[in-house]
Design a protein around this motif. Structure first.
Motif, PDB file in Angstrom:
ATOM      1  N   VAL A 115       0.867  -1.172   0.000  1.00  0.00           N
ATOM      2  CA  VAL A 115       0.000   0.000   0.000  1.00  0.00           C
ATOM      3  C   VAL A 115       0.907   1.225   0.000  1.00  0.00           C
ATOM      4  O   VAL A 115       2.028   1.144   0.507  1.00  0.00           O
ATOM      5  CB  VAL A 115      -0.938   0.030   1.223  1.00  0.00           C
ATOM      6  N   PRO A 116       0.459   2.323  -0.627  1.00  0.00           N
ATOM      7  CA  PRO A 116      -0.846   2.516  -1.255  1.00  0.00           C
ATOM      8  C   PRO A 116      -0.939   1.782  -2.589  1.00  0.00           C
ATOM      9  O   PRO A 116       0.073   1.553  -3.256  1.00  0.00           O
ATOM     10  CB  PRO A 116      -0.907   4.026  -1.474  1.00  0.00           C
ATOM     11  N   ALA A 117      -2.157   1.436  -2.936  1.00  0.00           N
ATOM     12  CA  ALA A 117      -2.433   0.824  -4.229  1.00  0.00           C
ATOM     13  C   ALA A 117      -3.740   1.404  -4.748  1.00  0.00           C
ATOM     14  O   ALA A 117      -4.658   1.673  -3.968  1.00  0.00           O
ATOM     15  CB  ALA A 117      -2.544  -0.690  -4.100  1.00  0.00           C
ATOM     16  N   VAL A 118      -3.812   1.598  -6.047  1.00  0.00           N
ATOM     17  CA  VAL A 118      -5.054   2.052  -6.673  1.00  0.00           C
ATOM     18  C   VAL A 118      -5.667   0.862  -7.399  1.00  0.00           C
ATOM     19  O   VAL A 118      -4.987   0.171  -8.160  1.00  0.00           O
ATOM     20  CB  VAL A 118      -4.801   3.210  -7.650  1.00  0.00           C
ATOM     21  N   VAL A 119      -6.949   0.627  -7.142  1.00  0.00           N
ATOM     22  CA  VAL A 119      -7.659  -0.519  -7.717  1.00  0.00           C
ATOM     23  C   VAL A 119      -8.759  -0.014  -8.644  1.00  0.00           C
ATOM     24  O   VAL A 119      -9.478   0.945  -8.324  1.00  0.00           O
ATOM     25  CB  VAL A 119      -8.257  -1.400  -6.602  1.00  0.00           C
ATOM     26  N   ASP A 120      -8.886  -0.650  -9.786  1.00  0.00           N
ATOM     27  CA  ASP A 120      -9.978  -0.396 -10.721  1.00  0.00           C
ATOM     28  C   ASP A 120     -11.215  -1.111 -10.185  1.00  0.00           C
ATOM     29  O   ASP A 120     -11.266  -2.340 -10.156  1.00  0.00           O
ATOM     30  CB  ASP A 120      -9.597  -0.928 -12.100  1.00  0.00           C
ATOM     31  N   VAL A 121     -12.191  -0.350  -9.738  1.00  0.00           N
ATOM     32  CA  VAL A 121     -13.346  -0.952  -9.058  1.00  0.00           C
ATOM     33  C   VAL A 121     -14.139  -1.902  -9.960  1.00  0.00           C
ATOM     34  O   VAL A 121     -14.489  -3.015  -9.537  1.00  0.00           O
ATOM     35  CB  VAL A 121     -14.258   0.144  -8.463  1.00  0.00           C
ATOM     36  N   PRO A 122     -14.459  -1.550 -11.214  1.00  0.00           N
ATOM     37  CA  PRO A 122     -15.262  -2.475 -12.034  1.00  0.00           C
ATOM     38  C   PRO A 122     -14.634  -3.846 -12.210  1.00  0.00           C
ATOM     39  O   PRO A 122     -15.342  -4.862 -12.199  1.00  0.00           O
ATOM     40  CB  PRO A 122     -15.378  -1.738 -13.378  1.00  0.00           C
ATOM     41  N   SER A 123     -13.325  -3.896 -12.386  1.00  0.00           N
ATOM     42  CA  SER A 123     -12.662  -5.188 -12.612  1.00  0.00           C
ATOM     43  C   SER A 123     -12.089  -5.801 -11.344  1.00  0.00           C
ATOM     44  O   SER A 123     -11.784  -6.995 -11.308  1.00  0.00           O
ATOM     45  CB  SER A 123     -11.529  -5.022 -13.632  1.00  0.00           C
ATOM     46  N   GLY A 124     -11.928  -4.977 -10.295  1.00  0.00           N
ATOM     47  CA  GLY A 124     -11.324  -5.466  -9.062  1.00  0.00           C
ATOM     48  C   GLY A 124      -9.826  -5.676  -9.172  1.00  0.00           C
ATOM     49  O   GLY A 124      -9.221  -6.316  -8.308  1.00  0.00           O
ATOM     50  N   LYS A 125      -9.204  -5.131 -10.208  1.00  0.00           N
ATOM     51  CA  LYS A 125      -7.777  -5.352 -10.451  1.00  0.00           C
ATOM     52  C   LYS A 125      -6.943  -4.150 -10.018  1.00  0.00           C
ATOM     53  O   LYS A 125      -7.340  -2.996 -10.211  1.00  0.00           O
ATOM     54  CB  LYS A 125      -7.538  -5.613 -11.940  1.00  0.00           C
ATOM     55  N   VAL A 126      -5.793  -4.445  -9.433  1.00  0.00           N
ATOM     56  CA  VAL A 126      -4.878  -3.370  -9.073  1.00  0.00           C
ATOM     57  C   VAL A 126      -4.401  -2.673 -10.340  1.00  0.00           C
ATOM     58  O   VAL A 126      -4.154  -3.307 -11.365  1.00  0.00           O
ATOM     59  CB  VAL A 126      -3.679  -3.913  -8.258  1.00  0.00           C
ATOM     60  N   VAL A 127      -4.294  -1.343 -10.274  1.00  0.00           N
ATOM     61  CA  VAL A 127      -3.785  -0.554 -11.391  1.00  0.00           C
ATOM     62  C   VAL A 127      -2.316  -0.226 -11.177  1.00  0.00           C
ATOM     63  O   VAL A 127      -1.476  -0.442 -12.036  1.00  0.00           O
ATOM     64  CB  VAL A 127      -4.593   0.745 -11.567  1.00  0.00           C
ATOM     65  N   THR A 128      -2.011   0.317 -10.003  1.00  0.00           N
ATOM     66  CA  THR A 128      -0.643   0.731  -9.706  1.00  0.00           C
ATOM     67  C   THR A 128      -0.389   0.736  -8.212  1.00  0.00           C
ATOM     68  O   THR A 128      -1.319   0.930  -7.419  1.00  0.00           O
ATOM     69  CB  THR A 128      -0.349   2.130 -10.283  1.00  0.00           C
ATOM     70  N   ASN A 129       0.856   0.514  -7.848  1.00  0.00           N
ATOM     71  CA  ASN A 129       1.306   0.708  -6.469  1.00  0.00           C
ATOM     72  C   ASN A 129       2.558   1.575  -6.451  1.00  0.00           C
ATOM     73  O   ASN A 129       3.311   1.585  -5.485  1.00  0.00           O
ATOM     74  CB  ASN A 129       1.576  -0.628  -5.778  1.00  0.00           C
ATOM     75  N   ASP A 130       2.772   2.316  -7.547  1.00  0.00           N
ATOM     76  CA  ASP A 130       3.947   3.175  -7.696  1.00  0.00           C
ATOM     77  C   ASP A 130       3.719   4.451  -6.892  1.00  0.00           C
ATOM     78  O   ASP A 130       3.314   5.484  -7.426  1.00  0.00           O
ATOM     79  CB  ASP A 130       4.161   3.473  -9.181  1.00  0.00           C
ATOM     80  N   PHE A 131       4.002   4.398  -5.599  1.00  0.00           N
ATOM     81  CA  PHE A 131       3.597   5.481  -4.712  1.00  0.00           C
ATOM     82  C   PHE A 131       4.282   6.823  -4.997  1.00  0.00           C
ATOM     83  O   PHE A 131       3.655   7.872  -4.827  1.00  0.00           O
ATOM     84  CB  PHE A 131       3.774   5.075  -3.243  1.00  0.00           C
TER      85      PHE A 131
END
Length: 346
Positions: A115-131
């Protein structure tokens, strides 16, 4: 697992894994376009890297555009968990641990679950954790959704200087405390200790004549330094053996830290209970008992800092953010300076 998974404990010297998912959410056309309501920022208040994203999101007023899921302060070898939520499930993503979002996109994901991580809600997939990139993109790519009066945290004219300061602060201070805490030999610790306090002395001198790190307003550079300073006396001084001086014994940095703490967006996102719980309970290799210390005394954070005499305007031509949403407020029991409205009181 290193705190928020951004490192591995190797002897004799701590080395941080800096390989992240480099995907970006951008205002231009691409696989991950800026879109209000589509993404969820997953954080842990304990983690200094996640705390950066929490602060920037709040300063820019992105609460309505990007929802936020909050993990508990501790984690196991598997992943950060949503143990603060009813049933132990994130109410938007419906998952018990952030690892599930990583595996939804990368079934054999080989790196740390961070964390932090950004997740795409519709797919439930992580987008990035490049803080490091994440907070810059919140400032530069999400401008359409910034609140009225949002500060400019990464102004174009100062970017080269901000980047230069950020690099030294990251290598010598943000990561420097970890280099001390997880040193596997006396030689490695001594070298790390010297590097850390050399940098802190440099910051003392730099900030003795200017209110903020770069320019006369709060920038990305101040956000990145603050999250380490907020944890210094509570954790790093004792737990990580960074004990030449407490923050409260470094007059310039202590005043600077209090100035930011008392600025909306900083102190009101600081959860001292979560911070101490995470470091002392999770890092059993350096605190085998898991006992969490009762101190330090936090009353000093609300005392006058006198930094106004150096001039500067915290938000430039902008304005402070209002109170945080009720669901995102740090409990007063976790930070005695947070009032019922979620703001720091002095």
């Amino acid at each position: 697992m290193a705190e928020s998974g951004h490192g591995s404990y190797v002897e004799p010297e701590f080395e941080r894994d800096t390989t992240y998912i480099e995907d970006r959410i951008t205002a231009e056309a691409g696989p991950w376009p800026v879109e209000a309501g589509r993404y969820r920022l997953v954080v842990a208040r304990a983690c200094p890297w996640a705390n950066r994203a929490i602060i920037v999101r709040r300063l820019l007023g992105l609460e309505d555009a990007i929802s936020m899921g909050i993990c508990g302060p501790t984690h196991d070898a598997d992943s950060w968990t949503f143990d603060l939520d009813p049933g132990g499930l994130d109410p938007v993503l419906g998952i018990p641990r952030i690892k599930d979002a990583y595996l939804a996109r990368f079934p054999d994901y080989p790196k740390g679950i961070t964390v932090p991580a950004v997740v795409d809600v519709p797919s439930g997939k992580v987008v990035t954790n490049d803080f490091p990139r994440m907070t810059i993109d919140l400032s530069t790519q999400w401008t359409e959704h910034h609140r009225e009066g949002a500060p400019v945290l990464y102004p174009e004219a100062l970017r080269a200087e901000i980047d230069e300061v950020n690099q030294r602060v990251y290598t010598e201070v943000n990561n420097g405390v970890y280099r001390c805490g997880f040193a596997g030999t006396q030689k490695a610790y001594d070298a790390a200790y010297e590097r850390l306090f050399t940098a802190l002395d440099w910051l003392e001198e730099r900030l003795s004549t200017q209110r903020y790190l770069v320019g006369d307003t709060i920038t990305e550079a101040d956000v990145r330094l603050f999250t380490t300073l907020a944890r210094f006396d509570a954790v790093y001084h004792g737990h990580f053996k960074c004990n030449r001086s407490k923050l409260s014994e470094m007059p310039v940095l202590w005043a600077y830290a209090r100035d930011l703490f008392q600025t909306p967006g900083f102190g009101d996102t600081t959860d001292f209970v979560h911070i101490k719980s995470h470091y002392y309970e999770v890092h059993r290799d350096i605190n085998p008992t898991g006992v969490v210390p009762a101190g330090p005394d936090l009353s000093g954070w609300a005392t006058p800092h006198g930094r106004e005499s150096l001039g500067g305007r915290p938000f430039g031509d902008g304005t402070p953010p209002g109170p945080p949403p009720a669901s995102e407020r740090v409990p007063t029991a976790h930070n005695p300076h947070v009032g019922e409205d979620g703001l720091v009181t002095t």
